[in-house]
Motif scaffolding. Structure first.
Motif, PDB file in Angstrom:
ATOM      1  N   PHE A 108       0.818  -1.211   0.000  1.00 15.66           N
ATOM      2  CA  PHE A 108       0.000   0.000   0.000  1.00 15.66           C
ATOM      3  C   PHE A 108       0.851   1.261   0.000  1.00 15.66           C
ATOM      4  O   PHE A 108       0.488   2.263   0.598  1.00 15.66           O
ATOM      5  CB  PHE A 108      -0.950  -0.008   1.191  1.00 15.66           C
ATOM      6  N   PRO A 113      -1.036   4.408  -2.021  1.00 14.08           N
ATOM      7  CA  PRO A 113      -2.054   5.121  -1.251  1.00 14.08           C
ATOM      8  C   PRO A 113      -1.450   5.917  -0.104  1.00 14.08           C
ATOM      9  O   PRO A 113      -1.894   7.026   0.200  1.00 14.08           O
ATOM     10  CB  PRO A 113      -2.952   4.001  -0.722  1.00 14.08           C
ATOM     11  N   VAL A 143       0.000   9.009  -1.620  1.00 18.21           N
ATOM     12  CA  VAL A 143      -1.027   9.887  -2.172  1.00 18.21           C
ATOM     13  C   VAL A 143      -1.801  10.584  -1.069  1.00 18.21           C
ATOM     14  O   VAL A 143      -2.259  11.709  -1.233  1.00 18.21           O
ATOM     15  CB  VAL A 143      -1.963   9.074  -3.096  1.00 18.21           C
ATOM     16  N   SER A 144      -1.900   9.930   0.113  1.00 18.74           N
ATOM     17  CA  SER A 144      -2.652  10.591   1.177  1.00 18.74           C
ATOM     18  C   SER A 144      -1.946  11.863   1.631  1.00 18.74           C
ATOM     19  O   SER A 144      -2.568  12.713   2.265  1.00 18.74           O
ATOM     20  CB  SER A 144      -2.890   9.646   2.347  1.00 18.74           C
ATOM     21  N   LEU A 188      -3.706  14.558   0.124  1.00 19.80           N
ATOM     22  CA  LEU A 188      -4.940  14.826   0.865  1.00 19.80           C
ATOM     23  C   LEU A 188      -4.667  15.803   2.001  1.00 19.80           C
ATOM     24  O   LEU A 188      -5.375  16.790   2.192  1.00 19.80           O
ATOM     25  CB  LEU A 188      -5.487  13.504   1.395  1.00 19.80           C
ATOM     26  N   ASN A 239      -8.110  -0.230  -7.110  1.00 20.48           N
ATOM     27  CA  ASN A 239      -8.110  -0.709  -5.745  1.00 20.48           C
ATOM     28  C   ASN A 239      -9.039   0.213  -4.960  1.00 20.48           C
ATOM     29  O   ASN A 239      -8.994   1.433  -5.135  1.00 20.48           O
ATOM     30  CB  ASN A 239      -6.681  -0.631  -5.196  1.00 20.48           C
ATOM     31  N   VAL A 296      -9.036   1.200  -2.015  1.00 19.96           N
ATOM     32  CA  VAL A 296      -8.346   2.188  -1.173  1.00 19.96           C
ATOM     33  C   VAL A 296      -8.074   3.454  -1.980  1.00 19.96           C
ATOM     34  O   VAL A 296      -8.262   4.575  -1.502  1.00 19.96           O
ATOM     35  CB  VAL A 296      -7.028   1.602  -0.635  1.00 19.96           C
ATOM     36  N   MET A 297      -7.639   3.263  -3.231  1.00 12.38           N
ATOM     37  CA  MET A 297      -7.368   4.409  -4.096  1.00 12.38           C
ATOM     38  C   MET A 297      -8.647   5.190  -4.365  1.00 12.38           C
ATOM     39  O   MET A 297      -8.644   6.413  -4.393  1.00 12.38           O
ATOM     40  CB  MET A 297      -6.800   3.933  -5.436  1.00 12.38           C
ATOM     41  N   ILE A 355      -9.348   7.284  -1.284  1.00 15.72           N
ATOM     42  CA  ILE A 355      -8.455   8.437  -1.130  1.00 15.72           C
ATOM     43  C   ILE A 355      -8.780   9.488  -2.194  1.00 15.72           C
ATOM     44  O   ILE A 355      -8.804  10.691  -1.915  1.00 15.72           O
ATOM     45  CB  ILE A 355      -6.982   7.992  -1.208  1.00 15.72           C
TER      46      ILE A 355
END
Lengths: 149, 458
Positions: free
Chosen positions: A122, A125, A128-129, A132, B112, B114-115, B118
């Motif tokens: 992972f 993600p 990428v967060s 965010l 996915n 999760v992607m 997000i």
């Protein structure tokens, strides 16, 4: 007790008990690291934030908005139905269909294993967060910045 | 992957270019940067590049990201003149628009869950701020707060749905979920079905489908007009594309259990959107309800789920985005001249500014679905995809709703061409003229040559 008590401060304190209960669930699921983080972050940081907000807003019974009985009634029925559906779906659950028995291992929730998953499978993600959080930071600056006169 | 990196770096650059003395530098940088991103995006066509099993840049995602990027470029072109009248922090707004686009990119190229989550969060968090960016305005504050509260609630549903699907299938990966669902089509667990329905609720909220549309009119009306235009085009396109991708890839074997829900939702959304739009007295709120109605038409593609529907959604989203951006540009111009959003402020527009009136007429005709504009063929292809799957009644409802739509779009056109006593010229800045003109020309071209998009091999 969180939603029943009249005093919002009491609600927050009862919420801490709820968080400890959830952390207990994590421990039973072999997620020791998550349980510790949950207590530190929620019961520690977030709750302090809650208390600050409540004190700043100076909430009490008079300022509390009153919902109509019809709305309360509709909300109760909708929530009850959702609960019914969820309980029904959990009832005939069949866990054997999930491949692999990683869940039963005692060390699955330790930091090492968590890190392996987080930074290998992972990784994207996780990176990428950061976007965010960046967007959230920019947002806070936009909203909190003083208006240029 | 390169595109994602470029886009996030671009967001950062525009953010920091706010320190320069030229206030409009971030916007120009953003436009140039997006053009570069578009170029890199095109280079991935037919390659289906897969990054870490998390995002896949296949033709489907490239096609949708391309229209969303074009819409964002148009919105950025409108921003400099808009900001002269409305006090907004330009650099922050530009970079937030780019971050929202980044979230939208993730929402159409995820492989996915999760992607997907997000992506939706990046998109939503940036939008909450954008909705409230007119800080001195209470309506804007209300819009941001309402959107934030309702949005977090919907995110809760989405997350819960993802969890239940993980619980039932043991994976976040779309491919694994697909295999699991196909293998266990006969003995599906209720857990999975409840997960699917909860995800459906979360995603339906994002595209403002009834009965989860209550936030939309207030948020659309309260936000700055340009942000509303952005929400109605880019965000809606990303939402429906993510929705379609999830259900088309994974949940076709379960179609019997959720098709009725989508059917009812589509019928409700179209009817509520169109009927309520009839009663609106302000143009902006009317466009908000009409965008709810368009979400209803788009939901039809989820009902069909055949090889035609992906292209039909793409074509519809393009036609709708072009017409909506043009109408919002007209709306902003008229609003800045008359300080009013009411339908009456359009009276005599044909006399005061014939160019604007003609362009607005074409844009509204495209939204209403009048041939030979793109809006007509968009509806035509969407409906024919649904008819192919033998859902006749919903198409009847949709056609009846389109007739209602024509009525309220034409009310504005009639208003524009009706005579008025007051004589005042409405100034249109050259950038607005250009954007409106390009949007209208593109709608005409797409209407006459629909093969340009339909040929795409998604």
């Amino acid at each position: 007790m969180v939603i029943a008590s009249k005093n919002p401060i009491h609600s927050v304190l009862y919420l801490i008990i709820t968080f400890f209960a959830i952390a207990g669930h994590y421990i039973m699921l072999n997620a020791q690291f998550l349980a510790a983080v949950h207590i530190i972050v929620y019961a520690g940081a977030i709750m302090v934030l809650f208390l600050f907000v409540i004190m700043l807003l100076n909430m009490n019974e008079e300022t509390e908005p009153h919902k109509s009985t019809l709305l309360k009634f509709a909300g109760t029925i909708a929530g009850g139905l959702l609960l019914l559906v969820l309980v029904a779906s959990f009832k005939n659950i069949n866990l054997t269909s999930i491949s692999g028995n990683d869940f039963a291992r005692a060390d699955i929730g330790l930091v090492k294993n968590l890190g392996q998953v987080l930074f290998k499978q992972f990784l994207l993600p996780f990176e990428v967060s950061s976007i965010l959080f960046l967007a959230a930071i920019v947002g806070v600056v936009v909203l909190a910045k003083k208006e240029a006169q | 992957m390169t595109v994602l990196v470029l886009l996030s770096v671009l967001g950062l650059i525009t953010l920091f270019s706010g320190f320069s003395s030229d206030k409009k530098l971030p916007i120009y940088l953003g436009i140039v940067g997006l053009a570069v991103v578009l170029g890199f995006n095109f280079m991935g066509w037919d390659l289906a590049h897969n990054a870490y099993n998390m995002v896949v840049a296949d033709n489907y995602s490239i096609a949708f990201t391309t229209i969303m990027t074009f819409s964002t470029i148009f919105i950025l072109f409108l921003l400099p003149d808009f900001s002269e009248k409305v006090e907004v922090p330009l650099a922050e707004i530009t970079s937030l628009l780019l971050f929202t686009l980044f979230g939208a990119y993730l929402m159409v190229s995820y492989s996915n869950l999760v992607m997907l989550f997000i992506g939706i969060e990046i998109l939503s968090i940036s939008l909450y701020i954008l909705a409230g960016s007119k800080k001195s305005n209470t309506a804007s504050n209300e819009a941001a707060m309402k959107y934030f509260l309702m949005g977090s609630f919907a995110t809760g549903f989405l997350l819960f749905g993802i969890t239940l699907i993980y619980g039932a299938t043991g994976s976040f990966d779309l491919g694994t979920i697909k295999t699991f669902v196909t293998d266990h089509a006969a003995d599906t667990s209720t857990l999975l079905l409840v997960g699917v329905i909860l995800m459906l609720i979360g995603l339906a909220f994002k595209i403002s489908a009834a009965p989860f549309h209550f936030w939309a009119p207030d948020v659309y009306q309260g936000s700055p007009s340009l942000v509303t235009g952005f929400m109605a085009t880019v965000v809606k396109t990303a939402g429906i594309a993510a929705f379609f991708k999830l259900f088309y890839t994974c949940f076709i074997p379960l179609a019997d259990s959720w098709r009725t829900t989508i059917w009812v939702m589509a019928a409700l959304t179209m009817t509520i959107g169109n009927i309520t739009a009839l009663y609106q007295t302000t143009f902006k709120r009317m466009l908000a309800y009409s965008s709810i109605a368009h979400a209803g038409y788009l939901l039809l593609a989820l009902l069909a789920l055949n090889n035609l529907s992906a292209t039909a959604i793409l074509y519809y989203a393009t036609a709708y985005s072009l017409a909506t951006i043009a109408s919002f540009a007209v709306l902003i111009t008229v609003h800045q001249a008359k300080q009013s959003h009411s339908l009456d402020s359009f009276k005599g527009l044909a006399k005061n500014n014939p160019f604007l009136a003609v362009m607005a007429t074409i844009a509204l005709c495209s939204l209403a679905g009048i041939p030979p504009l793109a809006g007509f063929f968009a509806k035509f292809y969407l409906f024919s995809a649904v008819i192919k799957e033998h859902f006749y009644w919903i198409v009847v409802i949709a056609v009846l709703n389109s007739c209602v739509g024509i009525f309220y779009y034409f009310r504005i056109i009639v208003n524009m061409f009706s005579p008025t006593a007051e004589q005042e010229t409405i100034e249109v800045s050259s950038l607005y003229k250009m954007v409106i003109f390009v949007c209208i020309i593109l709608s005409l071209v797409l209407g006459l040559l629909p093969d340009l998009i339909l040929r795409c091999n998604l």
